[in-house]
Structures are given as C-alpha cells and as structure tokens.
Design an enzyme around this catalytic site. Structure first.
Site, short mmCIF file in Angstrom:
data_model
loop_
_atom_site.label_atom_id
_atom_site.label_comp_id
_atom_site.label_asym_id
_atom_site.label_seq_id
_atom_site.Cartn_x
_atom_site.Cartn_y
_atom_site.Cartn_z
N GLU A 25 0.84 -1.21 0.00
CA GLU A 25 0.00 0.00 0.00
C GLU A 25 0.87 1.25 0.00
O GLU A 25 1.91 1.31 0.66
CB GLU A 25 -0.83 -0.02 1.30
CG GLU A 25 -1.84 1.10 1.43
CD GLU A 25 -2.41 1.17 2.85
OE1 GLU A 25 -1.64 0.92 3.81
OE2 GLU A 25 -3.60 1.48 2.98
N HIS A 75 2.48 4.66 0.92
CA HIS A 75 2.77 5.30 2.19
C HIS A 75 3.41 6.67 1.97
O HIS A 75 4.51 6.95 2.47
CB HIS A 75 3.66 4.39 3.05
CG HIS A 75 2.88 3.39 3.84
ND1 HIS A 75 2.34 2.25 3.27
CD2 HIS A 75 2.46 3.36 5.15
CE1 HIS A 75 1.67 1.57 4.18
NE2 HIS A 75 1.74 2.22 5.33
N ASP A 93 3.80 -1.67 5.57
CA ASP A 93 3.00 -2.43 6.52
C ASP A 93 3.56 -3.83 6.75
O ASP A 93 3.58 -4.33 7.88
CB ASP A 93 1.55 -2.52 6.03
CG ASP A 93 0.79 -1.22 6.25
OD1 ASP A 93 1.36 -0.28 6.85
OD2 ASP A 93 -0.36 -1.13 5.81
N HIS A 136 -1.97 -3.53 9.07
CA HIS A 136 -2.78 -2.75 8.12
C HIS A 136 -4.17 -2.60 8.71
O HIS A 136 -4.91 -3.59 8.86
CB HIS A 136 -2.81 -3.49 6.77
CG HIS A 136 -3.63 -2.84 5.71
ND1 HIS A 136 -3.44 -1.54 5.30
CD2 HIS A 136 -4.66 -3.32 4.95
CE1 HIS A 136 -4.31 -1.26 4.33
NE2 HIS A 136 -5.06 -2.32 4.11
N GLU A 165 -7.06 -1.75 7.80
CA GLU A 165 -8.25 -2.24 7.10
C GLU A 165 -8.39 -3.76 7.16
O GLU A 165 -9.44 -4.30 6.81
CB GLU A 165 -8.22 -1.79 5.63
CG GLU A 165 -8.46 -0.31 5.43
CD GLU A 165 -7.18 0.53 5.52
OE1 GLU A 165 -6.19 0.07 6.11
OE2 GLU A 165 -7.18 1.66 4.99
N HIS A 215 -1.58 7.10 9.30
CA HIS A 215 -1.06 6.47 8.09
C HIS A 215 0.09 7.28 7.49
O HIS A 215 -0.09 8.42 7.09
CB HIS A 215 -2.18 6.32 7.05
CG HIS A 215 -1.71 5.69 5.79
ND1 HIS A 215 -1.40 4.35 5.68
CD2 HIS A 215 -1.44 6.24 4.57
CE1 HIS A 215 -0.99 4.10 4.46
NE2 HIS A 215 -1.00 5.20 3.76
N GLU A 233 4.69 5.42 11.64
CA GLU A 233 5.23 4.51 10.64
C GLU A 233 6.58 5.00 10.10
O GLU A 233 7.47 4.20 9.81
CB GLU A 233 4.23 4.33 9.49
CG GLU A 233 2.94 3.64 9.98
CD GLU A 233 2.04 3.17 8.84
OE1 GLU A 233 1.70 2.00 8.82
OE2 GLU A 233 1.69 4.02 7.99
#
Lengths: 254, 254, 254, 254, 254, 254
Positions: C34, C36, C45, C119, C121, C173, C178
């Site tokens: 994904e 970032h 992730d 992650h 989701e 996010h 992160e």
C-alpha cells in the site's frame, strides 16, 4: 462380474443400487465437451472414459456412474485452448460438481470410488474435489482413486505405437491415441479424410489471453493420420487391464 | 536495466511505481511453504522464484512484486503430499488470491505481467486466476505470461545434469534441481549431511486419502546427494537467460 | 529463547518444524502492499510486522510464519484509499487466505497462534478468518490472538511522541509512527526529503466511489516530518515488550 | 419534504417508488439482532437506525428502505461477543446481502444512497458491499454514503454527556448512548431497574475462542445508569441534524 | 400463551430470550420487497408473514424473529418479474442469509423452528438454507418446518373465495388473496381505487431476458377487485388455525 | 431439419458446430440421478429429457447438448427426498454448472437456447443460472427458454390419462406419467412387476430433517400401475408438438 447385472447406475433401481454401492466399486467417468480437430467430434473425451469405465465394469464388480460431460477450460498446450468452441467450466464449478457427486456416493454407502479422467485439464480440479469431499465426509473408511486414463498405458505399448518418440500425453490431443481409440469405440464419428498431419510448436510458457495461430488451425496438437481401430483395440485392452490391476491393488480386492 | 533502480515493488514509493508499472514488466513470484526433505527448509519454493525474479529484473526493466508464500496443497506425486507439515491453500483460495493481485496490477496500469511459479501443484490454479482476472478486466491490451521456472531449463542442461536419465520435473521434488539451486541461492538453509539418496516409487494413479509410506520418509522424491552450488549457478544462469528471452519474445520487447 | 534456533518458518526443515510447532508460539505477520506517501515505499505495513514478529521471536520460543503481503483494500480514512496504486484484496479473498493458513497451522499441531496485523483495514477480515478456522477445526485446545501492533504502544509513549495530542491510529497512516519505525527498521527505503507536513481533513462519513482530493495528494494522512529513528527504536522496544507480555498473559506461559 | 408523502419504501406502490427513487435519497438502515445487557432487548441496533432514518427522511426528500435486521458477528470489544445469544452472520453473507440490495436500488434508478449503520462490527463488511456493488454497476453517477450513526454526534455533545471522559464508541455498547436513545425512541423495551453500573476491562488484543468472564456478565460494556430520555432526545436531534447536513454536503443538495 | 409475554425477539432481553428459545417455537417470517400492483405497496409479502407470525405466536409459546425483508428475484409467472422495481437477491445470497440465521438460532438453543414464507420465489432457496444449516449443525434434535403460508388455506375456503375456479397460488400475485389480507392487516397502504381487473396470460415456458408486455402493466397477475377486509379476516383465521395445528402436529406439542 | 445432420453436440466436429450453433436452437436437457420407485432405475429424469430433446431436434434445426445428469436435491413432496440413494447437488453447484454451460454456448455464438428440465426440484436453480449467465454476457441478442417438460402436456391429454383427477406434476413422481414415458422410451429398464399402487399423503408443510415413513416405501409418489407404452407415445407426441410450437413462438421462427 456377475452375468446379466446392469453396470450403468442410470439403469439400476434404487434398492439394487443401495445394496451394490456398499460393496462394489463406483466408476465415475469425467470428460469434457471439447474440440478434437477437424476429424473428430466434441464428445471424444467423454465417450472414451465412459467406454473404458464400461469395459472395466465388465471385469470387476462395479457400477458406472453417469458421465460428467463438462470439464475444465481447455488450454493451448493440452487441448487447443478456449478460442475453439469448447465448453469449459470455471475451476470452482467443476470442483463443486465433483465434490458434491462424491459426497453423495459416499452418503449412499460407496467406499471404493474410481475417477477416470479423460481431459488433461481436469486433473487438479478433480484432486481438489476429492480432497474436499473426503474432508467433509469425516470418514476414514473411504478410498478414492483418481486417474488419468492415459497413465494406464504401458510404456511398452507407447514405444510400439510411437516408434519415433512419444510427444507426451498433453500434446497427444486429437492425435494418434485419441483417434485410434475413437476408431475402435465409435468409428461413425471419425472422419479420417479430415485428419491432418499437424505438429504443435508451443512456447515453454503460457500466454494469456490465448491468441490465434498458437496451435494448429485444426485444433489437433499431434498427428492423427497413423491412427487405426486396431491400435485403438490394443490401447483399450491395455488400459482396461491396467485399470483392473490398479483397482485390485489399491482396494486390495481378491 | 537502469543502474540503481529499485527492483522490489515493496521498496518503491507509489509515484515512482505508478510511472514504472505502466511501462515495465511486473514479475510475480508464486511459491508455497512446503516440506523439502530432511535437508532443506519449508521456504524453498518461494525463495527460488523470488531469487529468480530478482535476477531477471536485473536484466530487463521490471518490478518484482511481493512473493506469494502460500500455494496449493502438496500432492504425493510432486511434493510429498499433505501428510507432511506443508501449508496448502484450498484451490478457490489460491485462485481468488492471485486473481485479485493481478486485477490490482492491471488497475495500476500494468500491461506486461509474468508469473513465475515455483510449486508444481499451483499450475492450474494460476491458469484459472489469470483467466478470471483477464475476463473481469474487460481489456485487450494486457498480456500475462504464466510459467513454471523448471520449463525454462534447456534440455541440453537437463541432459548434462541427469546423465542417467531425467525423472521429470514433478518427481524432482527436493532432488538435484532444487538442492543445487538452494546451495547457490541460500546455502545457509541447506544441510547436505541430511540429504538422503531416495527414490520415489509411485503408482500410476493417485489414492486419497494420502497414506504413510507412499513416498520416501524424508519427503524428498528424488536423489539430492549429487547437488552442488555450481550446478545451482548453471541452472540459475540458464533459467534467467531463458526467462529474459521468453519475456522479450512474448512481449515483443527490444 | 534458545540461541541459534532459526526463527523463520521458511528456514526450518519439516522435522524440526513439526516438533516445535506443537510447543512454540506461531507468529503470523499480516501486512499489505500500500502507498505510504511520497517518502516511503509500498512495503511499509509488511516490513513492520515482519520485523516486529522477528523481534518478538527473539524473546520467546516462537516461529515466524511467512508474511501475508497482500491485504484488504485501503480506505481513505485510514490508508488513503484505492485511488492510489495500492494492492487490495477482496474481503472474501483475504478471509479465505488467512483461514486456510490458520487451518493448516492447526493441522500441523500449532495451539498458540498470534496474528500481528500491520494494516488497519485488515482487522475485521482477520477476525472472520480466525472465527472460520476455529469453527472448522472443531478443536477447543487452540488459542489465537489477533492484534493490531499499534495497540501494543503504551499510552505514556503516545503522549511523549504526540505532545500536542494524538490523532488516532487510523489517521497515523504514513505519519510519525510509521515513518519513525521505518527509519529504524529499514532506513534505506525512507526519503525524508519527500516527507511533507500534511493534515487530513476527512468528513465524518465515507463516500463511495472515492474521489480525488479527499486526502492529501501525497497519500500520507498525518505529519511525518518529526519522525526519527530514535522514536522508531522507542516504539519497537515498547511494542515488543507489550507483545511479549501479552503473549505470556494470553497463553499463560512461564 | 412534502407533507403526507410516505417515507417507508415498504408502504409505497411501485409506480410512485419508481419516480421518487431516481430523485430522492434512499436511506438503508443496517442493524443487527444482538444482546444489549440485562436492561435492553435484542433489537436495539436496528430500532435505533430505523428510527433515525425515519427522522432524517422527515427533513429531506428520502425513502427509508427496509431495515437489515441481521448483522455481522458481535465482538467482545464492541458488542460483548458471540457467547451471548446474539445473531451474527458470516462476513461473506452480510457482504453479499448488502451488495445485492444496493445493486437493486441502483437498478431501480437510485443515485443517492445512504447507509446508516447501527452495529459497530458491520462497518468493514458494508465497505466491501458498497465497493462490490459500485464496481458491478459499471456506473459513475451513483454516490453512496456509508456512516456509523455515532459519528454524527458532535464532540460538544459528547463532552456534555460524558463529562468525566468519553470511553470511545466501541465500548459504549448498551451504555449511556444506546440506553438514552432507546428511552427516547421506544421506552417500553427498556427496564432501568436492570441497568447495572459496569465497566469493561478488555485486553489490548483479541483472543479466540471468546471465553466467559472477558466482558461484564450483563453484556453491557459501559455504564447505562445515567441514561435518560432527555439525553436520548438531545442525541437524536444532534444526529439527525448532522445527517441532514452531511447528506446535503455529500450530494450537494439544495 | 402466557399473558404479557413479549413475542417479538427484538423486544426481549437476552437472558429471557436464552431461556425461552430452548423451549418455545421460533417463527421466522421471510418476505421480500416486491411490487404488488398499482394498489398495494412494496412491503406486502413481508407485512403478511410478519403479521401471521405474530398471530400464531399469540396462540402458542413462540418467539417471532425479525423478518427477512429481502427475498429472491421476482419471476413473471409468480410475481411479475424483475422489470418492475422489485428488490431481488441472488440465490446464493438468500441461501447464505437464512442458513446463517438458522445456524445462530440453533446455537442459541432453538430446537423447533418454523419458516413462514410469503414470497413464492423464495421456496427452493429456503429449502437449501435449511438443508445446509442442519447439515452444518451436526445435530439430530432440531426440527425445522418450512411453509408457504398459502398452503395453510383450506380448500373449502379457497372454493368459497374463488367460486369460479381457483387460478393457483403462483398467479394470485397481488390478487384477491393478498389484497384481502392487506385490507385486513394494514388497510392504510391499500388503495382500492387503483385495483384493476387484470388477467395474466402467460406461456407454458419461461423466457429470459424478461420483456415488457408479458404480464399486465400493473404488475398484478390476478383480479384484486373483489377483495375485502372480511375475506382477509377469514383468511387470517384459517391460516393461523392451520399453522397452530401444523406446528402442534409437527413438533408433537400438547 | 436437414436429413442426415447429426443432432448430438457430442457427435459434431467443431467447424460444423461453430457454424450451426449461431443459427440453430441449442437444446440443453437437465435431469438428475434419482430414485424412481422399485420399478424404474435412477436415470429416468435424464433419459426422458434427453429423448425428448432428440425428438424435438428431429423436427427443427437444433443441436442437443450433452445432458446434465446430476441435479438438485430431491424433496419428499416431489421426488421422495434425500433419504433414498439419490444424487443431489448443492444449489450453488447446480447454479454455477448451468451458468457456466450457458455462458460457453453464448460465447460459441448460440442465441437461441432451450433448457428442458426433467427434475421438478431443479426449476429455481435453473432460473438463477439463466439469470446469472445473461447478466454476465452483457448481450441483448440472446434468448433462453426454460421449461419443465411436464408443462408441455396439454390439459386435454391430462384429463384423458387421469380421468379421476390429476394429482399435480410434483406428485407424479414415478407415477403414470414417468412410467408410461419410460415404457415407450426405454422399456428394458422398467419392471412393471415391481410397480406398486401407492398414494403419497404429505403434510401441507415441509419438515427437516426428512424422516422415514413420510413417503411410500417404494419412493414413488403416485400410482404407476396403469402406465402403458401407448400412453408414453401419446405423451411424447404431445410434448414434442408443444415444444416445437413453443420454440417457434418464442424465437419467432418460420
């Protein structure tokens, strides 16, 4: 096998079926409806395994279940591919179909089941179907054999029929093997005048989407022109003999 | 290939990825987590295809997607079977997984995708995944190559490495091929002291449920004892060369 | 933890795995591929949870399973959404994938499994996967922990790192959390020159289809510019400590 | 809103529905059938969203679709979990159900759809349902809002009602929020004599299988004893006002 | 039935529900949201079975579960078809929905369940749902009745209400039966001024895709103009009486 | 119909099939493998529709596709139920199977397809299959007829054959209709000595699980003893005539 016994499941009333299914071997022919070149019709794969199952059932105590006439999508390397008017099921569909059929036979009492596969592309879907049916059954007294009928041909016979080298069963689509079998089993649907000498020249990888020109225009992948009914007879006898031997071995019959 | 470019999709920020994915080849390694005898670990299939994809990506403009580490259920005839602590997905699971991944790559703009399969049993599930992804895409400008890496080995090399006759790729599970590759790629996970000379003797049909004793106790199906890192290097070079050639041919690059 | 023991499942031969899996904790990292932001790559992730799992495994008897690299579709409120070139699986696909993996680990003998989710989701899909795997197993001696690694961060540390108020993990996010982690874990893939001070301003509802302009153009939802490797180290230590504590508590180890 | 117009889809004949559905907003309440402590009945989630949808529909041109009464499996951290006699659907079931309903509304001509979710655990399944319905529709003129009704409560009101600090909406299961709402909406099904002062003390991870004693015995996760119908009225007015505002904003009405 | 007991599952707190569900009959009304001519609204099928279930529950110890408001796709021969703005689920969706609901009721302790179907097209999907739920339960102490409420009408009453011959229940869509029932149950949603004398003239086969003009323009398949609330009352009383009788018989109550 | 043309799809080579499929009607017989009393075998439903399709194909330009030999689960009210050794597929399996077959025929160019159903319980699954295939095709030039062959029998003939009143087609399982047809079509598999005069006495609701004693022990639901080959001939002629008429009408042939 007892004389006079009906061998087709479709022809047996349920009380007799219920008794026999618990004792005898159930043979499930799985084919497809797929092009087989200019010289043979769409039903070749199903006709072959249905015939072979019947021949096997004449030699052992067995019931031949109705043939599965629709199989997995044809691939260029083994059946010419889906650009021809071949009828291919999705993987999940074929898996569920055969899983459900096996589940029912097991519920009926069947403990010895043999799948005779006549379509190369079905193989792994049948593996999954068997695995799912067995897991769901929760039983440990059921044994299922899954076989491609071409693996029942002895190497000696292969060497006899292909003296110049054997191309591999996947490439034998609509070639010497299948044409000889059909000339023996159901000659009325073979037209040798339309049998062309072809040779498939396929890359070492698969390309999607499939495209025109990848395989010979006829759809056959190997040369059928040397086929004869006599070869077909030899093949049938060899295959049936090895099926009987394999079944006796795997189920420890007799 | 440009010097300094990152080749792993995981290492590329999205703006660069978005630009490159529309032009370059996307390589998707698919392996599994499966026993490979006493002398090799569970990750062999994934390690091999991930390494090969990276080598290919060094030679052409390509991005290596994250490896699929879980594949289809191992079978006795090609991977020892599910009695070993191998992690096998259901067919539908693997099909949906790879279908979704391909669908997303296509949505990102990928038009040239290569699947490098390192696990024999995955093959037909990958075929279905590709077919479903392409149908759903509704596009005609996407081309996907699906390949088993073993088919990228030239016959000459096969004859060199197996001078006494080649057993077939399915039976080469944890044998000379894979052991040599791992000795070259990741020698720290190979223990040649535990490599046993084995020979699988499998029937011409498959029996379910799988049972103890069908395959050698180690789980290897072929003899790994002659394996060397040198052979591994020869294999890698041959495979990578043929992948590059095949990719150029199939996508009409250069 | 024993010295010298391999911790990656992929590096362990099956006989050792089979022994250990029944006793040790199996750690399954689940990430995704994904976007970032401009300053970090697609693999964040997965890299994070794989690294954290390895650190945890150094402190307890545990095996780290191959990482799941593909997760559920990114959403604007937590990952920027699917307009970016993010690879998102359908819900059913991720559910079946993790269900099958867990089912196999249980079959191998695993009784203590921890899912480390990186992650946001993925969360509910993993819940469903665990539920389906446990129901299908029919066992009552298996315990599975499902965790989002961000929940392993102590509130004290949160208050230290976000002195002006913490935005919530969903909005973090590609932000301070992160970015700090990646600067510590894998600094070579972070480019702080491209880290932009952003602030997401999202409505209290979700709109479909997702549209351009809803989230900051970079794809990050929170400010990464204050991130440092030192913060990353603090976070890793805190997370690992709490994982170890949680695992000991939940499985009543030691 | 026109006076006298019927607002419930179930009460409208098809010719009127067909005309209105293309112009008006369609409101789809999604709840579940789930325990709500000793003092409230199983229908709380559905009753709440159905009532709120009706109130919203009195203020804008809208049709309230039949409520989805069965939702996703309750989880300990947000609904007490599946050890209570709560009716939880599998993820795939809920996804397909809402996908199909949305697909049909779109086919009828609906272009402005709002999902009002009253059950925390439904959220991601609804996201997937919307995504699948929109992809399948192939349309770009449909807009769907997905919302949890609790997110329509202004922070000011939250601070008023929870002066000692707000526990988070997930933990507000059968607590002050829901009890106040039900006292206002349908007081006959609330028995405040059975409302217990409870406090859930849950770990930072989730454990499967769920076990007795993890959540308060009543099934409520937060203290309902301060609830009043007056609070319920304030909440309803605030939620409805924000729904109307959000709908006008998202669909650019008026 | 005890006086004062709540009959709607939605209105019962879980401790009472848990006790009662193991002893009492659970009634599950299944309808759909489907056009019912110019003179009746979309909710007819669901309103009818919900009402009937409530009436039955007043006479025996029973709990009425939340109604399933969305059913299988309408067909021209029985509901006018999908060209009307009717909301039809896919077969698999309805099957999974009802399977999951039944599975949960069984888990809660229900052993006597009755499905009251108000939508002709649901019938076979409900059969499959029941079969799947029972197989998955692995129990042999659960009994489920599946019924179409129209089959609870005595032939004598049919002959009374249709003195000129009865057209069959499938064709009674929005005709005398349903209109009379609604005039009795919920007269406010019936507009007899819009009730047209129609007669459907359908071929003996079904044609797909469905096309305009196949059924009367109003969507009703039979003449509703003779309907009265008095007939509705007679029907309700007859149906409820026969439900009670059938339930006592099938579950060997009293 | 042209003389000498092959009518079975299985017997036609692909070039001829490809030409004809775009012009002619494709007839798809769907049966099942189900008990038919003591006096008839398991294949009755499939034999009947295959024969009828062949007779129809002799009168119009048509191709008979391979018969679907496995259908939906037998129910007590129409086929005796699943306690007999009947082979019933899950609903989803049959739906996917027929959906895939239709999808392929449409891909081949078929625009006029007729499903001849010989098993009462298949009906709604076939409806769903047709609906899914047509939606997925995205075409508006395909027309599919779905028919139960019993609906092709004129009422006059029904009155002739059942002078004392006709029980309904569902109850005619293994009764006068099917026995007469089989005596005409394939007398060798009928044993009238085992035909018992039975009468099914079924409740007005369905009970699950099915139980012994609900239907007559033979599995027949109606009296077969009056059956004759002459009646069978009359039925075949009437059915074929009405099929031809219906096909001409529905496809506006000639």
């Amino acid at each position: 096998m007892g004389s006079g016994k009906k061998i087709m499941m479709a022809d047996i009333p349920w009380p007799e079926y219920q008794k026999r299914v618990a004792e005898e071997v159930v043979l499930l022919p799985v084919g497809t409806t797929e092009q087989h070149g200019y010289h043979m019709p769409l039903g070749v794969d199903a006709y072959q395994v249905e015939f072979l199952a019947q021949e096997v059932a004449k030699k052992i105590d067995a019931i031949v279940a109705p043939t599965v006439w629709y199989g997995y999508k044809s691939q260029p390397h083994s059946g010419g591919g889906q650009l021809f008017p071949t009828t291919g099921l999705n993987a999940q569909t074929l898996i569920l179909l055969v899983r459900d059929i096996l589940t029912e036979f097991i519920r009926h009492g069947a403990r010895k089941i043999v799948i005779l596969d006549g379509h190369y592309e079905n193989a792994m879907m049948l593996t999954e179907a068997v695995d799912l049916a067995l897991r769901a059954s929760g039983r440990d007294d059921v044994r299922i054999i899954k076989s491609s009928f071409v693996n029942m041909i002895d190497q000696e016979l292969t060497e006899t029929l292909w003296p110049d080298g054997f191309p591999g069963w996947d490439l034998e689509h609509a070639g010497l093997l299948e044409t000889s079998l059909m000339l023996y089993i159901k000659p009325g649907v073979v037209d040798m005048n339309k049998a062309l000498k072809v040779e498939a020249n396929l890359p070492r990888y698969e390309v999607f989407p499939q495209y025109e020109g990848l395989v010979p225009a006829s759809g056959a992948l190997a040369d059928p022109t040397r086929a004869t009914a006599e070869y077909g007879k030899m093949l049938v006898e060899n295959i049936v003999m090895n099926y009987v031997k394999s079944i006796e071995e795997a189920f420890q019959l007799g």
